[in-house]
Enzyme design. Structure first.
Site, PDB file in Angstrom:
ATOM      1  N   CYS A  62       0.859  -1.249   0.207  1.00  0.00           N
ATOM      2  CA  CYS A  62       0.023  -0.066  -0.046  1.00  0.00           C
ATOM      3  C   CYS A  62       0.669   1.245  -0.028  1.00  0.00           C
ATOM      4  O   CYS A  62       0.496   2.278  -0.611  1.00  0.00           O
ATOM      5  CB  CYS A  62      -1.094  -0.071   1.006  1.00  0.00           C
ATOM      6  SG  CYS A  62      -1.331  -1.458   1.901  1.00  0.00           S
ATOM      7  N   ARG A  72       7.033 -10.826   5.982  1.00  0.00           N
ATOM      8  CA  ARG A  72       6.644 -10.624   7.282  1.00  0.00           C
ATOM      9  C   ARG A  72       7.201 -11.916   8.112  1.00  0.00           C
ATOM     10  O   ARG A  72       7.089 -12.939   7.910  1.00  0.00           O
ATOM     11  CB  ARG A  72       5.206 -10.708   7.553  1.00  0.00           C
ATOM     12  CG  ARG A  72       4.394  -9.599   6.641  1.00  0.00           C
ATOM     13  CD  ARG A  72       2.882  -9.484   6.930  1.00  0.00           C
ATOM     14  NE  ARG A  72       2.247  -8.477   5.950  1.00  0.00           N
ATOM     15  CZ  ARG A  72       1.112  -8.612   5.731  1.00  0.00           C
ATOM     16  NH1 ARG A  72       0.361  -9.207   6.362  1.00  0.00           N
ATOM     17  NH2 ARG A  72       0.662  -7.785   4.780  1.00  0.00           N
ATOM     18  N   GLN A 125       0.875 -10.956  -2.826  1.00  0.00           N
ATOM     19  CA  GLN A 125      -0.557 -10.644  -2.723  1.00  0.00           C
ATOM     20  C   GLN A 125      -1.008 -10.158  -4.022  1.00  0.00           C
ATOM     21  O   GLN A 125      -0.226  -9.684  -4.803  1.00  0.00           O
ATOM     22  CB  GLN A 125      -0.681  -9.458  -1.722  1.00  0.00           C
ATOM     23  CG  GLN A 125      -0.312  -9.758  -0.306  1.00  0.00           C
ATOM     24  CD  GLN A 125      -0.339  -8.578   0.520  1.00  0.00           C
ATOM     25  OE1 GLN A 125       0.057  -7.390   0.037  1.00  0.00           O
ATOM     26  NE2 GLN A 125      -1.190  -8.711   1.507  1.00  0.00           N
ATOM     27  N   ASP A 179      -2.629  -7.901  -4.957  1.00  0.00           N
ATOM     28  CA  ASP A 179      -2.973  -6.548  -4.429  1.00  0.00           C
ATOM     29  C   ASP A 179      -3.519  -5.728  -5.224  1.00  0.00           C
ATOM     30  O   ASP A 179      -3.106  -5.627  -6.624  1.00  0.00           O
ATOM     31  CB  ASP A 179      -1.796  -6.028  -3.941  1.00  0.00           C
ATOM     32  CG  ASP A 179      -2.104  -5.322  -2.606  1.00  0.00           C
ATOM     33  OD1 ASP A 179      -3.329  -5.174  -2.376  1.00  0.00           O
ATOM     34  OD2 ASP A 179      -1.422  -4.925  -1.878  1.00  0.00           O
ATOM     35  N   HIS A 189      -5.093  -1.203  -5.346  1.00  0.00           N
ATOM     36  CA  HIS A 189      -5.789  -0.360  -4.609  1.00  0.00           C
ATOM     37  C   HIS A 189      -6.638   0.823  -5.550  1.00  0.00           C
ATOM     38  O   HIS A 189      -5.913   0.929  -6.485  1.00  0.00           O
ATOM     39  CB  HIS A 189      -4.446   0.613  -3.910  1.00  0.00           C
ATOM     40  CG  HIS A 189      -3.770  -0.582  -2.837  1.00  0.00           C
ATOM     41  ND1 HIS A 189      -2.540  -0.695  -3.172  1.00  0.00           N
ATOM     42  CD2 HIS A 189      -4.114  -0.444  -1.594  1.00  0.00           C
ATOM     43  CE1 HIS A 189      -2.234  -1.653  -2.186  1.00  0.00           C
ATOM     44  NE2 HIS A 189      -3.271  -1.341  -1.022  1.00  0.00           N
ATOM     45  N   LYS A 193     -14.929  -3.041   6.261  1.00  0.00           N
ATOM     46  CA  LYS A 193     -14.630  -4.244   5.446  1.00  0.00           C
ATOM     47  C   LYS A 193     -15.560  -5.109   5.278  1.00  0.00           C
ATOM     48  O   LYS A 193     -16.450  -5.574   5.896  1.00  0.00           O
ATOM     49  CB  LYS A 193     -13.031  -4.791   5.688  1.00  0.00           C
ATOM     50  CG  LYS A 193     -13.152  -5.494   6.996  1.00  0.00           C
ATOM     51  CD  LYS A 193     -11.905  -6.079   7.361  1.00  0.00           C
ATOM     52  CE  LYS A 193     -11.704  -6.779   8.660  1.00  0.00           C
ATOM     53  NZ  LYS A 193     -10.629  -7.883   9.003  1.00  0.00           N
ATOM     54  N   HIS A 233      -8.395  -1.298  -0.289  1.00  0.00           N
ATOM     55  CA  HIS A 233      -7.448  -2.313  -0.576  1.00  0.00           C
ATOM     56  C   HIS A 233      -8.200  -3.742  -0.885  1.00  0.00           C
ATOM     57  O   HIS A 233      -9.025  -3.771  -0.219  1.00  0.00           O
ATOM     58  CB  HIS A 233      -6.489  -2.582   0.484  1.00  0.00           C
ATOM     59  CG  HIS A 233      -6.010  -1.524   1.266  1.00  0.00           C
ATOM     60  ND1 HIS A 233      -4.821  -1.239   1.519  1.00  0.00           N
ATOM     61  CD2 HIS A 233      -6.721  -0.433   2.250  1.00  0.00           C
ATOM     62  CE1 HIS A 233      -4.646  -0.166   2.207  1.00  0.00           C
ATOM     63  NE2 HIS A 233      -5.589   0.378   2.685  1.00  0.00           N
TER      64      HIS A 233
END
Ligand code: ZN
Ligand code: ZN
Length: 648
Positions: A341, A370, A388, A390, A392, A476, A522
């Site tokens: 992000c 992580r 991910q 991912d 945005h 969410k 996200h």
């Protein structure tokens, strides 16, 4: 109204009056004896209580049986006491940590000192547990002072319990006694062990006390119990099936991925077949995203510490995560990327935006890192590096609902294509009685929450709503799927965020010519490639859809005489864009077929003199058998049609 009476409101809003000191069993009896026999605990004004605990004030109550989550929790938590009671009799020097119920069953963390136990001890422990059940050992609740509790557990040498008590607030503490074993516990429990009709100790694992690698490693004993023997048998069958589908086992057998201690723990390595499968999944999603107006971006695997300080990730992941990476230059500090992000927020800032060019949607298969404790790592589902899917979306508040609908459409298309037919969605909203916990105005929260609720309704999602589960930065929507053997997995999240646009000072020029903050969404429909592939393996048992599977066919020449013809078939099928190989081993055809079945390859193409003469292949379908002879072209057409149908 009689002053000594109390009103009990049941879940259907009917009210019953009782004299004071009624308990859940009495209430159940007033409905039916059968219900009274099945009550395991009761939810009293939102708190789960022992079924015999006196209720002295007007209350709303729900009676919990085996069919309720709370009922199962009570049953399994009590079973943890049963396990501990048995162990304390068999191993008098054992010291007890904690013993909670879990999704399926329960565990107890125990320090056995020098007497390590092995699975060979299981039958003996199970036998002792059954004895305690037969004796109808009562479970007795008692309130004592903190000082007395510390003294009692210190005298018994239960140093783990003493540590827990020391951290409790002053006041009364509840303990529960069952046979010779006494446990520090808030409850609730069954009244005695007699409802536990079937039990099984499952596995042992190591678990650091309080999850701290610097503390002692205790033995975690996993077990499960049921009110009926039949249910235990069904559960054990289910475990067998789950074992067969375990993605770690299948991933190895199907040569999809590997781990190497030398490369590093929790760092998955995708082998050629797995990499191709993943690439097809990525291309599939990229194609859909392109249709929905996403722009693909690529960002580095590390980022300056300043970036993560701005985003707040440094504060969140810094201390427990990987250490900073420094360069020979003074003062330069980098971090492995924990999230994509912040990078994407900077991409948004790369040029000025007007309301006219929103929504701005950027997507990346972004690999993030992580730290996870080594004991927590698990196949592809708990890893230290993952990618991910991912994206945005930066949009105006008015665009939120439509964007939500579009993301839901993508998720639904993915679930349909990959045959996840059984799924639900959870809407997480803020706690309206505690609004100062959240950032963003009331107006904007209301708008976003309504957008999620309406979008879910319009798309016909089966939803549950949880108040107070929203992140501080926005509401969410999470998707949960059930796999082919009924297990629940969380996949796919759509998250509204007011925080990062604020921290990065993102702006767009509105119709009013003023500057406004965009909203950031996200979203990751797969969640991560690693986790998704793990779930997909376990869902399909390794029998992937034809469009996705690493090898669609394998050619099985019945002897080496047909090698040249096999190669010709392979190259013809490659021209049709089909994927496959030749089994050139000098093995009997029967053995080749068995191996191809084990490798879960959808089509086996057997070639010999007859096929070579006619320019055909003899087709066998995995799990189905012989489909007869076909020309190369007909076979290719058949596969094509099936793939097209799958992707529709
Ligand atoms: Zn307990
Ligand atoms: Zn994000």
């Amino acid at each position: 109204m009689n002053n000594n009476m109390i009103n009990i409101t049941l879940p259907d809003n009917s009210v019953k009056q009782f004299s004071e000191s009624v308990n859940a069993i009495d209430i159940a009896k007033s409905i039916s004896e059968g219900l009274a026999r099945n009550v395991l605990s009761a939810t009293v004004n939102g708190e789960v209580w022992d079924a015999n605990r006196p209720i002295n004030t007007d209350s709303s109550i729900k009676l919990n049986t085996w069919n309720d989550r709370e009922g199962k929790d009570t049953f399994w938590h009590t079973s943890a006491h049963l396990l501990a009671s048995a162990i304390s009799e068999l191993f008098p020097n054992a010291k007890f940590g904690i013993g909670p119920e879990i999704e399926n069953g329960f565990y107890y963390d125990i320090d056995f000192g020098d007497n390590q136990i092995t699975p060979e001890d299981f039958p003996k422990i199970e036998e002792k547990m059954r004895e305690l059940v037969k004796a109808e050992t009562k479970i007795i609740r008692k309130d004592i002072s903190k000082a007395d509790a510390i003294k009692m557990f210190s005298d018994k040498g239960e140093n783990y319990k003493v540590e827990l008590i020391n951290e409790l607030e002053d006041g009364t503490i509840t303990i529960y006694k069952s046979g010779k074993f006494t446990d520090l516990c808030r409850g609730p429990h069954l009244l005695d062990f007699s409802p536990i009709k079937a039990l099984k100790i499952l596995t042992l694992a190591g678990a650091y006390w309080r999850g701290d690698e610097k503390r002692k490693q205790l033995t975690r004993i996993y077990a499960i119990t049921f009110p009926k023997k039949k249910e235990l048998d069904e559960y054990l069958n289910f475990l067998e099936e789950a074992k067969k589908r375990d993605h770690r086992k299948l991933g190895k057998e199907l040569e999809l991925f590997m781990f190497s201690d030398k490369v590093g723990q929790g760092l998955p390595i995708w082998l050629p077949k797995g990499a191709m499968l993943r690439e097809r999944l990525e291309n599939f999603l990229k194609k859909v995203q392109k249709e929905y107006g996403y722009l693909q971006v690529i960002t580095p695997h590390i980022g300056d510490v300043k970036l993560y300080k701005t985003s707040g990730h440094f504060q969140k992941y810094g201390a427990d995560s990987f250490r900073t990476i420094t360069t020979p230059n003074e003062g330069e500090e980098y971090f492995l990327k924990p999230m994509n992000c912040p990078h994407h927020a900077e991409i948004y800032k790369n040029k000025p935006h007007s309301y006219k060019d929103l929504p701005y949607r950027i997507a990346e298969f972004g690999t993030v890192y992580r730290y996870e404790q080594s004991g927590e790592l698990h196949g592809l589902t708990r890893v230290r590096s993952f990618t991910q899917d991912d994206a945005h979306i930066f949009c105006t508040p008015e665009q939120l609902k439509e964007e939500f609908c579009k993301v839901i459409d993508i998720v639904l298309y993915i679930f349909k294509t990959l045959k996840f037919e059984n799924f639900t969605a959870q809407i997480s909203l803020r706690d309206p009685s505690n609004t100062e916990k959240y950032i963003g105005s009331d107006e904007i929260w209301e708008q976003a929450e309504n957008a999620i609720i309406e979008a879910s309704q319009e798309r016909g999602l089966k939803t549950t709503t949880v108040i107070g589960e929203a992140a501080f930065y926005g509401p969410k929507l999470d998707f949960m799927v059930r796999d082919a053997i009924g297990r629940k997995w969380q996949l796919g999240t759509i998250q509204v965020d007011y925080n990062l646009p604020e921290r990065f000072e993102l702006e767009y020029t509105g119709q009013d010519n003023q500057k406004h903050r965009p909203i950031m969404i996200h979203r990751a429909p797969f969640g991560s490639m690693e986790r998704f592939v793990a779930v997909l393996i376990e869902h399909t048992g390794g029998k992937f859809p034809l469009w996705l599977t690493p090898e669609q066919f394998i050619i099985l020449p019945i002897s080496e005489k047909y090698e040249i013809y096999s190669k010709k078939v392979l190259s013809l099928l490659a021209n049709y864009d089909l994927r496959g190989t030749i089994d050139e081993r000098n093995e009997k055809t029967g053995k080749k077929i068995r191996d191809a079945e084990l490798a879960k390859i959808p089509f086996m193409l057997i070639v010999g003199e007859n096929e070579e003469g006619k320019g055909t292949v003899s087709v066998r379908r995995h799990g189905e058998g012989d489909l007869g002879a076909m020309t190369i072209e007909d076979f290719a057409k058949m596969v094509d049609q099936e793939v097209e149908k799958e992707l529709k």
